[in-house]
Structures are given as structure tokens and as C-alpha cells.
Scaffold this motif. Structure first.
Motif, PDB file in Angstrom:
ATOM      1  N   THR A  93       8.660  -6.124  -3.609  1.00  0.00           N
ATOM      2  CA  THR A  93       7.454  -6.178  -2.772  1.00  0.00           C
ATOM      3  C   THR A  93       6.461  -5.106  -3.184  1.00  0.00           C
ATOM      4  OG1 THR A  93       8.665  -7.075  -0.889  1.00  0.00           O
ATOM      5  CG2 THR A  93       6.572  -5.985  -0.424  1.00  0.00           C
ATOM      6  N   TRP A  94       6.947  -3.880  -3.375  1.00  0.00           N
ATOM      7  CA  TRP A  94       6.060  -2.777  -3.751  1.00  0.00           C
ATOM      8  C   TRP A  94       5.476  -2.982  -5.137  1.00  0.00           C
ATOM      9  CZ3 TRP A  94      10.167   1.326  -1.971  1.00  0.00           C
ATOM     10  CH2 TRP A  94      10.201   1.351  -0.578  1.00  0.00           C
ATOM     11  N   GLU A 140       2.632  -5.407  -4.618  1.00  0.00           N
ATOM     12  CA  GLU A 140       1.538  -4.866  -3.807  1.00  0.00           C
ATOM     13  C   GLU A 140       0.751  -3.797  -4.543  1.00  0.00           C
ATOM     14  OE1 GLU A 140       0.799  -2.787   0.596  1.00  0.00           O
ATOM     15  OE2 GLU A 140       2.794  -3.553   0.014  1.00  0.00           O
ATOM     16  N   TYR A 141       1.455  -2.958  -5.316  1.00  0.00           N
ATOM     17  CA  TYR A 141       0.786  -1.836  -5.969  1.00  0.00           C
ATOM     18  C   TYR A 141       0.646  -2.024  -7.478  1.00  0.00           C
ATOM     19  CZ  TYR A 141       1.579   0.304  -1.440  1.00  0.00           C
ATOM     20  OH  TYR A 141       1.590   0.566  -0.087  1.00  0.00           O
TER      21      TYR A 141
END
Length: 204
Positions: free
Chosen positions: A49-50, A53-54
Motif C-alpha cells: 500500500t505504501w 501511495e508514495y
């Protein structure tokens, strides 16, 4: 084991990001304090997920959190100086086919070196096949409450026999009856899981 020196990979540094880099250091410190220096490792789902997202690669985040997970390996390095004497210990712990013994402590002016041997039944090992050995972290407790720093100085062996050395600073007292040696199986390398195991050796 002696730590290799670090060579800066480039002379370039964008001074505009200095404040951000300092904030990163502050956040790492806050992370250690909030987790009591035992943060664990994020689940794969969170890493994924990170990464999305980033806009990072998952492999990069795994390496990043892997370094944070083993940050304690990068503590201050003390090299023993001015040998004083050897103190025989010969105290052991035994479980199933494992026989673990602190054989002796080598005393220096600024540190002590603890020697540990571990023997196990090796009759089922296939000759020429790699044998996976466990490595252990050492922590020392002393009745006077002295705060000791312990680090592995390497180890080796073959078959069912292994020998390890640990550098402890400051120096242990010559009277080891007040000292407890606690050995814990080291954190598993990235991508593998270790079964928790620890044992205690005291000198009476």
C-alpha cells in the motif's frame, strides 16, 4: 568483527533538503522510542500500500525497513585493548541435543570477550551438505546494575560444533558470580523466520 569504514558515494548534496533529512532522523528516533526499540516489521500488505501511495518500489521499502529492523547492529564499536588475563567459566546449558557452554572470559582494560561454544548431534548431517547454524545475541545482567553493551565478534565451526565470541563493554568484574549471560537467537535475516529461543548461563 571489525566494521568497514563508510565512503561517501558522491560529493553532491542538495542543501535544500537538509531540513527534511533532519526530520527523517527525528522520526526514526521517535519510532524507536514509541516502540521501545522493538518495532517489528510491517506486513506485506502495508508495504504494498505504501509503495503505491508514495511511489516507491516494494523492494526498496523492504530494504529500508530491514535496515531499521537491524539498527542495533550499528552501535558504537569498542575494540579490546590491553589484555589482562583469562577467567575460566565452564558453565553450560543443555536442551535436547544442544549443549551450550561459556568456556572462558578474556579480560582487557576496556572490555571483556566472552567465548561460547555450541555442540549438537551431527550424525544425521549429510557430508558435504551445508549445515544451517543459529547465531545468538548476548546481553549481560549484573547485580550492581551496570549497563553493558554486547556485540558479536563472529563465529565459526563445522559439523555439530560452533564457537562464538562476544565483546562486552565496559569490562566485566573478575568475580563473575554476580553476572548472568542471556543468549537469544538472532533476528532472522530478511525473507526467513526464526523460532524464538533463548537460554541463560550463570556463574555460581
Amino acid at each position: 568483527m571489525r566494521r568497514m569504514g563508510f565512503e561517501r558515494p558522491t560529493e553532491h548534496y542538495d542543501e535544500r533538503i537538509e531540513t527534511i533529512d533532519e526530520q527523517l532522523c527525528a522520526l526514526v528516533k521517535q519510532r524507536k522510542e514509541m516502540s521501545n526499540n522493538n518495532p517489528g516489521f510491517p506486513a506485506n500488505e502495508r508495504i504494498s500500500t505504501w509503495a503505491k501511495e508514495y511511489q516507491f518500489d516494494e523492494a526498496f521499502l523492504n530494504v529500508l525497513f530491514g535496515h531499521l529492523f537491524t539498527e542495533d547492529l550499528y552501535g558504537p564499536v569498542v575494540e579490546p585493548k590491553e589484555f589482562l588475563k583469562n577467567i575460566p567459566v565452564l558453565r553450560s546449558f543443555e536442551k535436547d541435543d544442544l549443549f551450550c557452554m561459556v568456556t572462558f572470559v578474556r579480560q582487557y582494560a576496556n572490555a571483556s570477550v566472552v567465548s561460547l561454544t555450541i555442540d549438537r548431534e551431527a550424525s544425521e548431517d549429510i557430508q558435504g551438505e551445508f549445515v544451517q547454524h543459529d547465531f545468538f545475541e548476548l546481553s549481560v545482567e549484573e547485580q550492581k546494575g551496570t549497563d553493558y553493551t554486547c556485540r558479536s565478534d563472529g563465529g565459526g565451526g563445522s559439523g555439530g560444533h560452533m564457537a562464538y565470541s562476544y565483546i562486552v563493554s565496559p569490562s566485566l568484574p573478575d568475580d563473575l558470580s554476580m553476572v548472568t549471560f542471556l543468549f537469544k537467537k538472532e533476528k532472522a535475516p530478511f525473507g526467513s523466520k526464526a523460532t524464538p529461543f533463548e537460554f541463560v548461563i550463570t556463574v555460581e
